[in-house]
Scaffold this motif. Structure first.
Motif, short mmCIF file in Angstrom:
data_model
loop_
_atom_site.label_atom_id
_atom_site.label_comp_id
_atom_site.label_asym_id
_atom_site.label_seq_id
_atom_site.Cartn_x
_atom_site.Cartn_y
_atom_site.Cartn_z
N ASP A 1 0.86 -1.18 0.00
CA ASP A 1 0.00 0.00 0.00
C ASP A 1 0.90 1.23 0.00
O ASP A 1 1.44 1.62 1.04
CB ASP A 1 -0.92 0.00 1.22
CG ASP A 1 -1.78 1.26 1.30
OD1 ASP A 1 -1.93 1.93 0.27
OD2 ASP A 1 -2.28 1.56 2.40
N GLU B 1 0.06 4.21 -0.36
CA GLU B 1 -0.57 5.37 0.26
C GLU B 1 0.08 5.71 1.60
O GLU B 1 0.24 6.87 1.96
CB GLU B 1 -2.07 5.09 0.46
CG GLU B 1 -2.85 6.25 1.07
CD GLU B 1 -2.92 7.46 0.16
OE1 GLU B 1 -2.76 8.60 0.68
OE2 GLU B 1 -3.12 7.28 -1.04
N CYS B 2 0.48 4.65 2.34
CA CYS B 2 1.08 4.89 3.65
C CYS B 2 2.38 5.68 3.53
O CYS B 2 2.70 6.50 4.40
CB CYS B 2 1.33 3.56 4.36
SG CYS B 2 2.61 2.53 3.57
N SER C 1 3.41 -1.57 6.96
CA SER C 1 2.99 -1.10 5.63
C SER C 1 4.12 -0.35 4.93
O SER C 1 4.39 -0.58 3.75
CB SER C 1 1.75 -0.21 5.74
OG SER C 1 0.66 -0.91 6.29
N ALA D 1 6.20 -1.50 1.57
CA ALA D 1 6.01 -0.61 0.41
C ALA D 1 7.34 -0.11 -0.13
O ALA D 1 7.55 -0.07 -1.35
CB ALA D 1 5.11 0.56 0.80
N ASN E 1 -1.14 2.80 -6.55
CA ASN E 1 -0.15 1.72 -6.58
C ASN E 1 0.42 1.53 -7.98
O ASN E 1 1.64 1.37 -8.17
CB ASN E 1 -0.79 0.41 -6.10
CG ASN E 1 -0.64 0.22 -4.60
OD1 ASN E 1 -0.33 1.15 -3.87
ND2 ASN E 1 -0.89 -0.98 -4.14
#
Length: 609
Positions: free
Chosen positions: A345, A347-348, A383, A387, A495
């Motif tokens: 993810d 976004e984190c 996360s 990532a 992503n």
């Protein structure tokens, strides 16, 4: 266990003959012989291009193959290739093209490597400042010393999965906190385990050792816990690396058991060799739902799950279950076709870090430095760690990787070899007391570096770093632009965009690697290192490659390609193929040049006859 020497290929690909058979040359007229030669395209052109050529109405007379028909054919092929590239990728590529400039590769014959090497090194050292050249030399010496400390490396994770994937998961454990007899503190212990280990074999003893470590990863903050009345469940993961390089993923759901009054949480943990966070998150959702009713409902479900077949990529398995009050149910679990980003993810990363900080961390990992993440929550550490490692695709992090490091194992950060670890903020005071060697320490909660080496902005090629930064800063704009193709829908997500931006960075720096893989008469492949590096036109990219090519992740990447008997079809290879088709200055780089050469040859033979 699975060394490259042990890998066997049961069905080697059929070797295609480069020449038509003698019989075919003796028989038939010129037009029949000509048909043997037309399909012989350079390897960089895809099967789709060859099909398109076959559909084109090429004139029967060689003399009529004029410039206009050649140009039309080339334009058709170019437009077809452009349609194959998603528009989002085209927009990303345009950013790189604008920053990089026109020159990419230069022609360099193998016989002139030594002369070019001498000239290249002199030009770099004379034009650079003494400080920059000194820093570059120090980085080169540093990464070479790392390679000597840990000379072994693994090939890509996906290469090992065929050996490793035998069942959906290995163990399911429940970890609880038990109070120490003499203190008001708690220790994590396994309170339930499935399946039981009852055979005293070597594998079972190794499994017991792994099980002893699992409680610490499920409760890395055990010393900070006291009974609570409310707690929101939290999902996180960790990774266990064996002595043989094998990896096991731990997927955890920490939740508060149903009841009244203050109580301690427990962790439900699934240990699997499969890196597929989404699939196991769905399993843990069902575990939490059943645990909310009764713990007794969890165990039959996990037994049913273990009896289920292992899903092939892109396939779905159905697990039949029974739940009192709901009756018979079917849980569908789908394994994605490409699990490269399935457990990631991005976004984190953008929630915790600015674009510039993220690029600095990426650069540090590329040169295999020590990186420590610090955060308040387990889910944040888990996360962000997974990532940032995913940004390295198509390369694989070869060193210690512990997304959530238990406080009892914090001494690992004193290790002299590269690592990427995550620590809870409660361990920060202890961390500052330890004699940690040079490392990048990142506070994910405040987007700042606790400690750094002060050269993070100079590690990457300047123009490519600017392209990286611009594409990531414009991520929302690039995603929101209109799309009119199904292929765009697949990557028009955060992503997908972030992955494509970093893939393009690697395409620009190492995308020409296949041009320098030579094959011997015995079929063995060898990589021409110096020719590969010297062929790059950009001085800053050559300087970057000189250091990066000494890393273990680059060594593993090249070894993986040298040993492959068939061409890989991953996303990186697809983008590389498109990139090589764009090159204007390399030999036989474009379809137009190929067809023009073919036409001239046919004209000459026609006149000769």
């Amino acid at each position: 266990m699975w060394s490259p020497q042990d890998r066997k290929y049961n069905n080697p690909p059929t070797q295609l003959s480069l020449k038509p058979s003698t019989q075919s040359l003796r028989s038939g007229n010129w037009s029949e012989r000509k048909s043997h030669r037309l399909p012989r395209l350079p390897k960089r052109h895809s099967h789709d291009d060859m099909l398109l050529l076959a559909q084109l109405s090429l004139p029967s007379s060689p003399c009529s193959l004029n410039e206009d028909s050649l140009s039309t054919t080339s334009e058709l092929l170019s437009s077809r290739r452009a349609r194959r590239i998603p528009k989002l990728v085209q927009r990303i590529n345009s950013i790189y093209n604008a920053k990089r400039g026109k020159k990419r590769l230069k022609k360099l014959s193998m016989s002139s490597i030594e002369t070019a090497s001498l000239r290249d090194e002199n030009s770099e050292s004379e034009s650079d400042s003494d400080d920059r050249f000194k820093a570059h030399t120090q980085r080169l010496v540093h990464i070479q010393s790392m390679l000597k400390r840990a000379p072994s490396y693994r090939t890509l994770e996906l290469e090992l999965l065929e050996w490793q994937e035998r069942e959906l998961f290995e163990y399911f454990v429940v970890v609880s906190l038990k109070k120490k007899p003499s203190r008001n503190t708690y220790l994590p212990e396994v309170s339930y385990q499935f399946p039981k280990l009852d055979r005293p074999t070597k594998q079972m003893r190794e499994a017991e050792e792994r099980l002893k470590a699992i409680p610490q990863f499920c409760f890395p903050d055990a010393k900070d816990w006291l009974p609570v009345s409310e707690y929101s469940s939290e999902t996180f993961s960790f990774m266990l690396t064996g002595e043989d390089g094998s990896r096991r993923f731990g997927y955890c759901r920490r939740l508060l058991p149903s009841g009244k009054g203050p109580r301690l949480p427990e962790v439900y943990c699934v240990i699997s060799r499969l890196g597929c966070f989404g699939l196991f998150s769905k399993v843990l959702d069902e575990v939490e739902r059943r645990r909310g009713i009764s713990a007794a409902l969890v165990y039959p479900f996990m037994r049913s799950l273990m009896e289920s077949p292992f899903p092939a990529p892109g396939k779905t398995i159905k697990v039949k279950t029974f739940l009192p009050g709901a009756g018979n149910e079917v849980l569908e679990l789908r394994r994605p076709m490409d699990s490269r980003l399935e457990h990631v993810d991005f976004e984190c990363l953008f929630t915790c870090l600015s674009v510039r900080q993220l690029i600095r961390i990426f650069a540090s990992l590329l040169l295999e430095r020590r990186v420590i993440f610090v955060a308040d929550k387990l889910s944040t550490l888990s996360s962000c760690s997974h990532a940032v490692v995913a940004l390295l695709y198509p390369f694989s992090w070869q060193h210690t990787f512990i997304p959530v490091l238990p406080a009892s194992m914090i001494d690992i950060v004193c290790c002299p070899t590269p690592f990427l670890v995550g620590l809870l903020s409660s361990s920060l005071p202890k961390l500052k007391e330890l004699p940690v060697e040079e490392a990048l320490m990142v506070n994910l909660g405040s987007d700042r570096f606790i400690r750094q080496m002060d050269d993070e902005d100079t590690l990457l090629p300047r123009k490519l770093q600017a392209a990286l930064e611009q594409a990531l800063e414009r991520k929302n704009e690039l995603i929101s632009q209109d799309s009119d193709s199904d292929s765009d829908d697949e990557c028009n997500t955060l992503n997908g965009l972030v992955s494509e931006v970093f893939i393009r960075f690697f395409v620009e720096t190492v995308g020409h690697y296949s041009l320098f893989l030579t094959q011997s008469e015995k079929g063995e492949r060898a990589f021409q290192r110096e020719a590969f590096r010297k062929s790059v036109a950009s001085k800053s990219i050559r300087r970057f490659l000189e250091v990066f090519m000494e890393s273990q992740m680059f060594a593993g990447f090249i070894q993986d390609r040298e040993l492959r008997k068939c061409r890989a079809k991953g996303l990186f290879e697809q983008r590389v193929e498109q990139y090589l088709e764009e090159l204007p200055d390399t030999e036989q780089s474009g379809m137009n040049k190929f067809l023009r050469g073919l036409g001239n040859k046919m004209k000459f033979l026609h006149k000769k006859n």
